[in-house]
Design a protein around this motif. Structure first.
Motif, PDB file in Angstrom:
ATOM      1  N   GLN A  29       0.842  -1.194   0.000  1.00  0.00           N
ATOM      2  CA  GLN A  29       0.000   0.000   0.000  1.00  0.00           C
ATOM      3  C   GLN A  29       0.879   1.246   0.000  1.00  0.00           C
ATOM      4  OE1 GLN A  29      -2.403  -0.729   3.568  1.00  0.00           O
ATOM      5  NE2 GLN A  29      -4.193  -0.795   2.224  1.00  0.00           N
ATOM      6  N   LYS A  30       0.303   2.376  -0.389  1.00  0.00           N
ATOM      7  CA  LYS A  30       0.992   3.663  -0.368  1.00  0.00           C
ATOM      8  C   LYS A  30       0.262   4.577   0.616  1.00  0.00           C
ATOM      9  CE  LYS A  30       2.511   3.134  -5.104  1.00  0.00           C
ATOM     10  NZ  LYS A  30       2.457   3.645  -6.468  1.00  0.00           N
ATOM     11  N   GLY A  81       1.303   6.987   2.534  1.00  0.00           N
ATOM     12  CA  GLY A  81       1.776   8.361   2.683  1.00  0.00           C
ATOM     13  C   GLY A  81       2.994   8.458   3.578  1.00  0.00           C
ATOM     14  N   ARG A  82       3.504   9.687   3.673  1.00  0.00           N
ATOM     15  CA  ARG A  82       4.702   9.923   4.483  1.00  0.00           C
ATOM     16  C   ARG A  82       4.437   9.627   5.950  1.00  0.00           C
ATOM     17  NH1 ARG A  82       5.930  15.893   2.545  1.00  0.00           N
ATOM     18  NH2 ARG A  82       4.831  15.465   0.632  1.00  0.00           N
ATOM     19  N   GLY A  83       5.472   9.165   6.628  1.00  0.00           N
ATOM     20  CA  GLY A  83       5.354   8.925   8.062  1.00  0.00           C
ATOM     21  C   GLY A  83       6.152   7.721   8.507  1.00  0.00           C
ATOM     22  N   THR A  84       6.002   7.410   9.778  1.00  0.00           N
ATOM     23  CA  THR A  84       6.678   6.267  10.383  1.00  0.00           C
ATOM     24  C   THR A  84       5.647   5.187  10.658  1.00  0.00           C
ATOM     25  OG1 THR A  84       8.326   7.712  11.395  1.00  0.00           O
ATOM     26  CG2 THR A  84       8.100   5.503  12.324  1.00  0.00           C
ATOM     27  N   ASN A 139       9.277   8.420   3.076  1.00  0.00           N
ATOM     28  CA  ASN A 139       9.578   9.830   2.861  1.00  0.00           C
ATOM     29  C   ASN A 139       8.706  10.493   1.804  1.00  0.00           C
ATOM     30  OD1 ASN A 139      11.731   9.860   4.767  1.00  0.00           O
ATOM     31  ND2 ASN A 139      12.980   8.773   3.271  1.00  0.00           N
ATOM     32  N   TYR A 140       8.052   9.716   0.969  1.00  0.00           N
ATOM     33  CA  TYR A 140       7.239  10.266  -0.116  1.00  0.00           C
ATOM     34  C   TYR A 140       5.864   9.617  -0.125  1.00  0.00           C
ATOM     35  CZ  TYR A 140      11.842  11.769  -1.631  1.00  0.00           C
ATOM     36  OH  TYR A 140      13.095  12.331  -1.671  1.00  0.00           O
ATOM     37  N   PRO A 196       5.722   2.780  -1.678  1.00  0.00           N
ATOM     38  CA  PRO A 196       4.943   1.648  -1.169  1.00  0.00           C
ATOM     39  C   PRO A 196       5.547   1.144   0.136  1.00  0.00           C
ATOM     40  CG  PRO A 196       6.337   0.922  -2.959  1.00  0.00           C
ATOM     41  CD  PRO A 196       6.530   2.412  -2.834  1.00  0.00           C
ATOM     42  N   LEU A 197       4.724   0.669   1.008  1.00  0.00           N
ATOM     43  CA  LEU A 197       5.168   0.119   2.284  1.00  0.00           C
ATOM     44  C   LEU A 197       5.733  -1.280   2.033  1.00  0.00           C
ATOM     45  CD1 LEU A 197       5.151   0.817   5.304  1.00  0.00           C
ATOM     46  CD2 LEU A 197       2.895  -0.222   5.439  1.00  0.00           C
ATOM     47  N   PRO A 198       7.015  -1.507   2.351  1.00  0.00           N
ATOM     48  CA  PRO A 198       7.605  -2.834   2.126  1.00  0.00           C
ATOM     49  C   PRO A 198       7.293  -3.788   3.269  1.00  0.00           C
ATOM     50  CG  PRO A 198       9.260  -1.352   2.939  1.00  0.00           C
ATOM     51  CD  PRO A 198       7.996  -0.540   2.815  1.00  0.00           C
TER      52      PRO A 198
END
Length: 46
Positions: A7-8, A10-13, A26-27, A31-33
């Motif tokens: 999923q994408k 968004g920016r964040g932790t 960072n962008y 995509p979240l790995p």
């Protein structure tokens, strides 16, 4: 709300629900790995 790898969200932790490993995106287009430590694919936003 859990996020899945691929999923994408968004920016964040994001924190792995399996082992607690943190992943920074960072962008908005990143995509979240899967987790590098335990290969889990579910995360929560930090």
């Amino acid at each position: 709300m859990p996020y899945r790898s691929g999923q994408k969200p968004g920016r964040g932790t994001y924190v792995c629900t399996g082992c607690g490993e943190c992943r920074d995106l960072n962008y908005d287009t990143d995509p979240l790995p899967s987790c590098d430590r335990c290969n889990n694919n579910l995360f929560t936003r930090y």
